[in-house]
Design a protein around this motif. Structure first.
Motif, PDB file in Angstrom:
ATOM      1  N   TYR A  90     -12.242   1.372 -24.056  1.00 38.15           N
ATOM      2  CA  TYR A  90     -12.208   1.321 -22.592  1.00 38.15           C
ATOM      3  C   TYR A  90     -13.425   0.545 -22.090  1.00 38.15           C
ATOM      4  O   TYR A  90     -14.566   0.866 -22.442  1.00 38.15           O
ATOM      5  CB  TYR A  90     -12.221   2.724 -21.990  1.00 38.15           C
ATOM      6  CG  TYR A  90     -11.044   3.566 -22.391  1.00 38.15           C
ATOM      7  CD1 TYR A  90      -9.867   3.527 -21.655  1.00 38.15           C
ATOM      8  CD2 TYR A  90     -11.109   4.392 -23.514  1.00 38.15           C
ATOM      9  CE1 TYR A  90      -8.776   4.304 -22.022  1.00 38.15           C
ATOM     10  CE2 TYR A  90     -10.022   5.165 -23.891  1.00 38.15           C
ATOM     11  CZ  TYR A  90      -8.850   5.122 -23.151  1.00 38.15           C
ATOM     12  OH  TYR A  90      -7.789   5.885 -23.517  1.00 38.15           O
ATOM     13  N   HIS A  91     -13.140  -0.465 -21.296  1.00 36.95           N
ATOM     14  CA  HIS A  91     -14.219  -1.181 -20.627  1.00 36.95           C
ATOM     15  C   HIS A  91     -14.618  -0.356 -19.399  1.00 36.95           C
ATOM     16  O   HIS A  91     -13.770  -0.029 -18.555  1.00 36.95           O
ATOM     17  CB  HIS A  91     -13.754  -2.581 -20.196  1.00 36.95           C
ATOM     18  CG  HIS A  91     -13.421  -3.473 -21.348  1.00 36.95           C
ATOM     19  ND1 HIS A  91     -14.330  -4.339 -21.919  1.00 36.95           N
ATOM     20  CD2 HIS A  91     -12.262  -3.614 -22.061  1.00 36.95           C
ATOM     21  CE1 HIS A  91     -13.747  -4.990 -22.914  1.00 36.95           C
ATOM     22  NE2 HIS A  91     -12.488  -4.557 -23.031  1.00 36.95           N
ATOM     23  N   GLU A  98     -19.052  -4.408 -15.021  1.00 34.14           N
ATOM     24  CA  GLU A  98     -18.852  -3.829 -16.349  1.00 34.14           C
ATOM     25  C   GLU A  98     -20.212  -3.558 -17.009  1.00 34.14           C
ATOM     26  O   GLU A  98     -21.098  -4.415 -17.013  1.00 34.14           O
ATOM     27  CB  GLU A  98     -18.026  -4.763 -17.229  1.00 34.14           C
ATOM     28  CG  GLU A  98     -17.737  -4.151 -18.605  1.00 34.14           C
ATOM     29  CD  GLU A  98     -16.803  -5.008 -19.449  1.00 34.14           C
ATOM     30  OE1 GLU A  98     -16.702  -4.733 -20.664  1.00 34.14           O
ATOM     31  OE2 GLU A  98     -16.181  -5.949 -18.893  1.00 34.14           O
ATOM     32  N   THR A 101     -18.428  -0.730 -23.286  1.00 36.50           N
ATOM     33  CA  THR A 101     -17.157  -0.144 -23.709  1.00 36.50           C
ATOM     34  C   THR A 101     -17.410   1.186 -24.398  1.00 36.50           C
ATOM     35  O   THR A 101     -18.456   1.402 -25.022  1.00 36.50           O
ATOM     36  CB  THR A 101     -16.407  -1.088 -24.666  1.00 36.50           C
ATOM     37  OG1 THR A 101     -17.244  -1.354 -25.795  1.00 36.50           O
ATOM     38  CG2 THR A 101     -16.037  -2.381 -23.972  1.00 36.50           C
ATOM     39  N   GLU A 140      -8.074  -1.357 -23.712  1.00 32.59           N
ATOM     40  CA  GLU A 140      -7.757  -2.532 -24.544  1.00 32.59           C
ATOM     41  C   GLU A 140      -7.615  -2.081 -25.993  1.00 32.59           C
ATOM     42  O   GLU A 140      -8.397  -1.263 -26.474  1.00 32.59           O
ATOM     43  CB  GLU A 140      -8.856  -3.587 -24.434  1.00 32.59           C
ATOM     44  CG  GLU A 140      -8.560  -4.812 -25.284  1.00 32.59           C
ATOM     45  CD  GLU A 140      -9.732  -5.791 -25.329  1.00 32.59           C
ATOM     46  OE1 GLU A 140      -9.560  -6.881 -25.887  1.00 32.59           O
ATOM     47  OE2 GLU A 140     -10.802  -5.433 -24.811  1.00 32.59           O
ATOM     48  N   GLY A 147     -17.105   1.447 -29.786  1.00 26.59           N
ATOM     49  CA  GLY A 147     -17.727   1.464 -28.466  1.00 26.59           C
ATOM     50  C   GLY A 147     -19.238   1.602 -28.559  1.00 26.59           C
ATOM     51  O   GLY A 147     -19.780   2.011 -29.594  1.00 26.59           O
TER      52      GLY A 147
END
Length: 520
Positions: A90-91, A98, A101, A140, A147
């Motif tokens: 997940y961003h 942003e 992630t 994504e 992450g």
């Protein structure tokens, strides 16, 4: 990368296998299959040739099938490996930007909630307002993705901030103080209302004006309304911790207006009314602040509290009182020539009646500002007395039955404990001509302390009536007046607030409730 190189090797192997497959000579086969008559012998011959061909090429076919099988196994295995190592990330987007992630968005949400609670409870003395950002997640899928959770949480922490806030109280749009929260502000306001309501419970403690009759108490007290005179607003504002007031300090400021105490030492010749007039303060303040004053008695050297509070916030209460009052019985006199003048004999004893009087009282901070008689209900009718009297009539002797001294009158204050003191009569407004309530002799006509211009009639039967605050006196001492005769004009002299008549009925010089003798 190792998986994709393996796929290239499979593709090369397939290309080489196609080159090794036998080429069937289509032209020879076509020539051999020229149409001839079909016989059993030809059919059998064709079957035999086919079997021989298959035997001759069987190893080639087996090799080809093996190569295809290996290739299929490698392709399936490669795809399974790739799919087995695909994961979702997940961003994290904070306020449109942003910051990294993560693989678990719940961890981010939990961190945010924990940080908010931590900042909100970071101070016990003040309330903290926490500003939290808007967080969005864009999912994504990627091969063997990872992450950067710690980096994301560190960056997110800088977006969550806190600052101290408080509740500012405004009275008529003017700021008066700041408290920690709205609950504290409401507690202060409720406490001020409760204090105003409690004041009426002790209003009968002060005994003044030399009044000996027992103070009447209401049978029923119904509080109809409790409200603030001023407009009160509560508003959340940014503060510094030192701006917050203690609830008790804010209450004191609202109730007193930060007025400093005023002391006064009684001098020779002072009286309560004299001090009030000299210092231009209400008498009720003196009685209220000094409950030890009894029957208007003060001594030289006595220190009095004359502090006149100027509350920032005042409480208005509207109460309905229902009082039980007596109705004075009438007396029927029978003249007897055999009896000497002034002598009398009771033939039939009279009995007072009973009525319920409903009164609406408006107070501000426990002190009365308005009083209205709503209605009277007779519970028990009085019993008339019959008295035999001598025939010789004394000039000026009253009938014992009183008339209203003001036509079309309205009662603005009743008998009893009123305004923090004992009210010895009733106050009336209406037609400004003042009439004698019964036959009588004028025994006082002039200025009387507290009453201003006043008249006292002696009705020569044990009753006296007093008429106070007049603007004009039309009789003199010694004059005999008839019931209903004009004796003066209504005014606002003496200790009076507004034009009205103060009317008293006295029996043996003791004040009685005039409503006991006057009925609608």
């Amino acid at each position: 990368m190792r998986v994709f190189r393996g796929m290239d090797w499979v593709k090369g192997l397939l290309g080489k296998s196609r080159q090794k497959l036998p080429q069937i000579q289509m032209q020879n086969l076509t020539a051999k299959l020229r149409v001839k008559p079909v016989t059993k012998e030809r059919v059998q011959a064709t079957k035999d040739r086919a079997i021989q061909g298959m035997k001759a090429h069987k190893w080639t076919l087996v090799k080809t099938a093996s190569v295809v099988g290996v290739v299929s196994a490698l392709v399936w295995g490669g795809n399974s490996y790739v799919h087995g190592n695909m994961s979702e990330v997940y961003h994290v987007i904070v306020n449109g930007q942003e910051i990294g992630t993560v693989t678990d968005k719940a961890q981010v949400e939990q961190f945010k909630d924990t940080k908010i609670k931590e900042l909100a409870s970071s101070s016990a003395d003040v309330r903290m307002s926490v500003s939290a950002p808007t967080i969005e997640f864009m999912p994504e899928k990627a091969f063997m993705a990872q992450g950067d959770e710690q980096q994301v949480l560190d960056k997110l922490s800088s977006y969550i901030t806190a600052h101290p806030v408080g509740i500012e109280m405004l009275v008529d749009s003017k700021p008066v103080g700041v408290v920690k929260d709205e609950a504290t502000a409401n507690q202060v306001l409720d406490s001020i209302k409760a204090t105003a309501l409690d004041k009426k419970k002790s209003s009968g403690v002060v005994k003044v004006l030399s009044a000996s009759p027992a103070v009447q108490s209401a049978d029923v007290v119904e509080v109809q309304k409790v409200e603030f005179v001023q407009k009160v607003e509560l508003k959340e504002v940014d503060i510094q911790p030192q701006d917050v007031m203690k609830p008790e300090d804010l209450k004191k400021k609202l109730e007193t207006g930060d007025v400093q105490p005023t002391k006064y030492t009684v001098e020779k010749g002072d009286c309560v009314s004299c001090i009030a007039k000299k210092l231009d303060i209400p008498k009720q303040v003196i009685y209220q602040n000094n409950p030890t004053i009894s029957d208007d008695m003060i001594k030289v050297g006595q220190q009095l509290d004359l502090t006149v509070l100027q509350p920032t916030l005042a409480v208005r209460t509207v109460e309905k009182l229902v009082e039980t009052q007596e109705i004075q019985y009438d007396t029927e006199y029978q003249q007897d020539d055999s009896m000497r003048l002034g002598e009398s004999q009771v033939i039939k004893a009279g009995k007072n009646g009973v009525k319920k009087v409903s009164i609406q009282v408006t107070k501000v901070n426990g002190l009365m500002t308005d009083e209205t008689v709503l209605n009277e209900e007779v519970v028990q009718q009085p019993v008339k007395a019959v008295v035999r009297k001598g025939t010789k009539v004394v000039k000026g002797e009253g009938t014992g039955k009183f008339a209203w001294p003001v036509l079309s009158s309205t009662i603005t204050s009743t008998f009893g404990t009123r305004w923090g003191a004992f009210h010895k009569g009733i106050d009336l407004t209406g037609n400004r001509n003042i009439m004698a309530s019964d036959n009588g002799k004028v025994v006082f006509a002039g200025v009387k302390a507290g009453y201003g211009n006043a008249i006292i009639l002696d009705h020569l039967n044990g009753y006296k009536t007093l008429y106070g605050h007049l603007s004009q006196i039309n009789v003199s001492v010694g004059k005999i007046v008839e019931k209903g005769e004009k004796i003066g004009y209504m005014g606002s002299t003496g200790d009076s607030t507004g034009v009205h008549l103060h009317f008293e009925v006295q029996v043996n010089d003791e004040p009685q409730n005039p409503l006991k003798y006057l009925n609608r």
